[in-house]
Scaffold this active site. Sequence first.
Site, PDB file in Angstrom:
ATOM      1  N   SER A 179      -8.026   3.961   0.876  1.00  0.00           N
ATOM      2  CA  SER A 179      -8.758   3.481  -0.313  1.00  0.00           C
ATOM      3  C   SER A 179      -7.828   2.478  -0.996  1.00  0.00           C
ATOM      4  O   SER A 179      -7.044   2.839  -1.867  1.00  0.00           O
ATOM      5  CB  SER A 179      -9.080   4.627  -1.270  1.00  0.00           C
ATOM      6  N   LYS A 188     -15.501   1.523  -2.960  1.00  0.00           N
ATOM      7  CA  LYS A 188     -14.835   2.832  -3.019  1.00  0.00           C
ATOM      8  C   LYS A 188     -14.177   3.049  -4.391  1.00  0.00           C
ATOM      9  O   LYS A 188     -14.234   4.144  -4.957  1.00  0.00           O
ATOM     10  CB  LYS A 188     -13.789   2.909  -1.898  1.00  0.00           C
ATOM     11  N   LYS A 248      -5.051   6.121  -8.834  1.00  0.00           N
ATOM     12  CA  LYS A 248      -4.884   4.814  -8.175  1.00  0.00           C
ATOM     13  C   LYS A 248      -6.242   4.127  -7.997  1.00  0.00           C
ATOM     14  O   LYS A 248      -6.401   2.936  -8.273  1.00  0.00           O
ATOM     15  CB  LYS A 248      -4.170   5.051  -6.835  1.00  0.00           C
TER      16      LYS A 248
HETATM   17  P1  NDP Z   1      -1.948  12.198   1.690  1.00  0.00           P
HETATM   18  O1  NDP Z   1      -1.026  12.029   0.550  1.00  0.00           O
HETATM   19  O2  NDP Z   1      -2.363  13.569   2.096  1.00  0.00           O
HETATM   20  O3  NDP Z   1      -1.322  11.503   3.010  1.00  0.00           O
HETATM   21  C1  NDP Z   1      -0.779  10.216   2.949  1.00  0.00           C
HETATM   22  C2  NDP Z   1      -0.404   9.728   4.335  1.00  0.00           C
HETATM   23  O4  NDP Z   1       0.260   8.476   4.207  1.00  0.00           O
HETATM   24  C3  NDP Z   1       0.606  10.654   5.052  1.00  0.00           C
HETATM   25  O5  NDP Z   1       0.405  10.531   6.436  1.00  0.00           O
HETATM   26  C4  NDP Z   1       1.930  10.039   4.641  1.00  0.00           C
HETATM   27  O6  NDP Z   1       2.986  10.319   5.540  1.00  0.00           O
HETATM   28  C5  NDP Z   1       1.595   8.570   4.714  1.00  0.00           C
HETATM   29  N1  NDP Z   1       2.506   7.755   3.910  1.00  0.00           N
HETATM   30  C6  NDP Z   1       2.793   7.896   2.588  1.00  0.00           C
HETATM   31  N2  NDP Z   1       3.644   6.921   2.208  1.00  0.00           N
HETATM   32  C7  NDP Z   1       3.928   6.189   3.314  1.00  0.00           C
HETATM   33  C8  NDP Z   1       4.747   5.071   3.561  1.00  0.00           C
HETATM   34  N3  NDP Z   1       5.466   4.487   2.580  1.00  0.00           N
HETATM   35  N4  NDP Z   1       4.804   4.570   4.810  1.00  0.00           N
HETATM   36  C9  NDP Z   1       4.084   5.133   5.799  1.00  0.00           C
HETATM   37  N5  NDP Z   1       3.283   6.207   5.655  1.00  0.00           N
HETATM   38  C10 NDP Z   1       3.196   6.713   4.399  1.00  0.00           C
HETATM   39  O7  NDP Z   1      -3.212  11.282   1.372  1.00  0.00           O
HETATM   40  P2  NDP Z   1      -4.723  11.457   1.880  1.00  0.00           P
HETATM   41  O8  NDP Z   1      -4.739  11.657   3.346  1.00  0.00           O
HETATM   42  O9  NDP Z   1      -5.435  12.411   0.991  1.00  0.00           O
HETATM   43  O10 NDP Z   1      -5.299  10.003   1.503  1.00  0.00           O
HETATM   44  C11 NDP Z   1      -5.119   8.863   2.324  1.00  0.00           C
HETATM   45  C12 NDP Z   1      -6.059   7.777   1.803  1.00  0.00           C
HETATM   46  O11 NDP Z   1      -7.404   8.241   1.892  1.00  0.00           O
HETATM   47  C13 NDP Z   1      -5.793   7.427   0.316  1.00  0.00           C
HETATM   48  O12 NDP Z   1      -5.997   6.075   0.104  1.00  0.00           O
HETATM   49  C14 NDP Z   1      -6.853   8.269  -0.408  1.00  0.00           C
HETATM   50  O13 NDP Z   1      -7.182   7.706  -1.664  1.00  0.00           O
HETATM   51  C15 NDP Z   1      -8.003   8.223   0.595  1.00  0.00           C
HETATM   52  N6  NDP Z   1      -8.982   9.312   0.501  1.00  0.00           N
HETATM   53  C16 NDP Z   1      -8.579  10.637   0.456  1.00  0.00           C
HETATM   54  C17 NDP Z   1      -9.529  11.654   0.355  1.00  0.00           C
HETATM   55  C18 NDP Z   1      -9.173  13.126   0.307  1.00  0.00           C
HETATM   56  O14 NDP Z   1     -10.078  13.956   0.093  1.00  0.00           O
HETATM   57  N7  NDP Z   1      -7.902  13.524   0.519  1.00  0.00           N
HETATM   58  C19 NDP Z   1     -10.965  11.326   0.260  1.00  0.00           C
HETATM   59  C20 NDP Z   1     -11.275   9.917   0.426  1.00  0.00           C
HETATM   60  C21 NDP Z   1     -10.296   8.966   0.496  1.00  0.00           C
HETATM   61  P3  NDP Z   1       3.930  11.596   5.363  1.00  0.00           P
HETATM   62  O15 NDP Z   1       3.298  12.680   6.194  1.00  0.00           O
HETATM   63  O16 NDP Z   1       5.246  11.145   5.887  1.00  0.00           O
HETATM   64  O17 NDP Z   1       3.970  11.937   3.892  1.00  0.00           O
END
Ligand code: NDP
Length: 295
Positions: free
Chosen positions: A95, A170, A239
């Site tokens: 997102s 979104k 965010k």
């Molecule tokens: P999480 O915080 O659970 O996971 C984030 C992911 O990004 C992890 O794999 C993390 O890796 C990785 N990450 C974080 N920082 C970095 C970086 N600097 N470089 C590389 N990888 C990185 O987030 P979500 O999965 O919940 O959300 C992901 C996206 O989806 C967001 O934009 C969110 O707004 C969107 N979203 C989420 C929903 C939900 O219900 N959770 C619903 C709809 C949209 P690591 O494992 O190392 O921390």
Amino acid sequence: MRLAFLGLGAIGAPMAAHLAGRHDLTVWNRTPERATRFAAAHRARVAATPREAATGADIVVTCLPTSAEVEALLDGPDGLLAGMTPGGLLLDCTSGDPATSRRIAARLAGMGLGFADAPVSGGTNGAEAGTLTVMVGGDDATFARARPVLECFGRRIELMGPVGTGHAMKAVNNALLAVNILAVGEGLAALVKAGVPAGRAVEVLNASSGRSFVSEALVPERVLTGAWPRTFRLALLHKDLRIAVGLLDEVGVDGPVLEVADDLIGVARELLDPDADYLEPIRVIERQAGVEVRG
Ligand code: NDP
């Protein structure tokens, strides 16, 4: 098709699980243990770097916290661009924000690479069930190419317009969600203080015109039960709200309601712990009102 998936977080992992088995899948995650665990449970290879993940992939899918992390993954000797080859497509399910995506798309186009923003809605339950709504920003040809991949985890796949419009859609959706969470929390706290049992208030609300996804699904499952599961970080909802406020500003629409919501979610974040879930501002409202919305 050869696919790469980067970002196995709360929603990324169940989305990628639908790709494993149906496509030739390579995964990468910043914390490698998560990728190793994923590959042990699903049919997928683990890549050591974004470059390795992208090498030979027809489509690279990213699902990271914000567009800034996606942009940061592009460069350097181990970056995505070092692995992608002309004709490849980057499908960003983050997102994210429209301006960064337009910048990424322009850069990639100069290298013969395609790009579409494809954020999702439906939560971790929807990701597990494969019923997400996907809001795509890109051209018709890219949309047609992306659709079979997005259909693995999405039920509604919608092209909103050019690059950036998926993210705009979104952000507005989640801004409305945030406003509703705050308003439902305030309203229910007031009703409980006025002597209406919380369960009755929610039941009657849901048979009336003020009902919403928050009152129909989230409050009964998470607030009335006191379960407060953590599926979507409040920081990520904040965010999204900020992206929406920026969008209104960019297109010249006054947004006093969204600005107040932005402030209130900011205050709630300061009072809650850093991993708080997106529904937990209601806990702050409860605390300030001296009531609990349970029953
Ligand atoms: P999480 O915080 O659970 O996971 C984030 C992911 O990004 C992890 O794999 C993390 O890796 C990785 N990450 C974080 N920082 C970095 C970086 N600097 N470089 C590389 N990888 C990185 O987030 P979500 O999965 O919940 O959300 C992901 C996206 O989806 C967001 O934009 C969110 O707004 C969107 N979203 C989420 C929903 C939900 O219900 N959770 C619903 C709809 C949209 P690591 O494992 O190392 O921390």
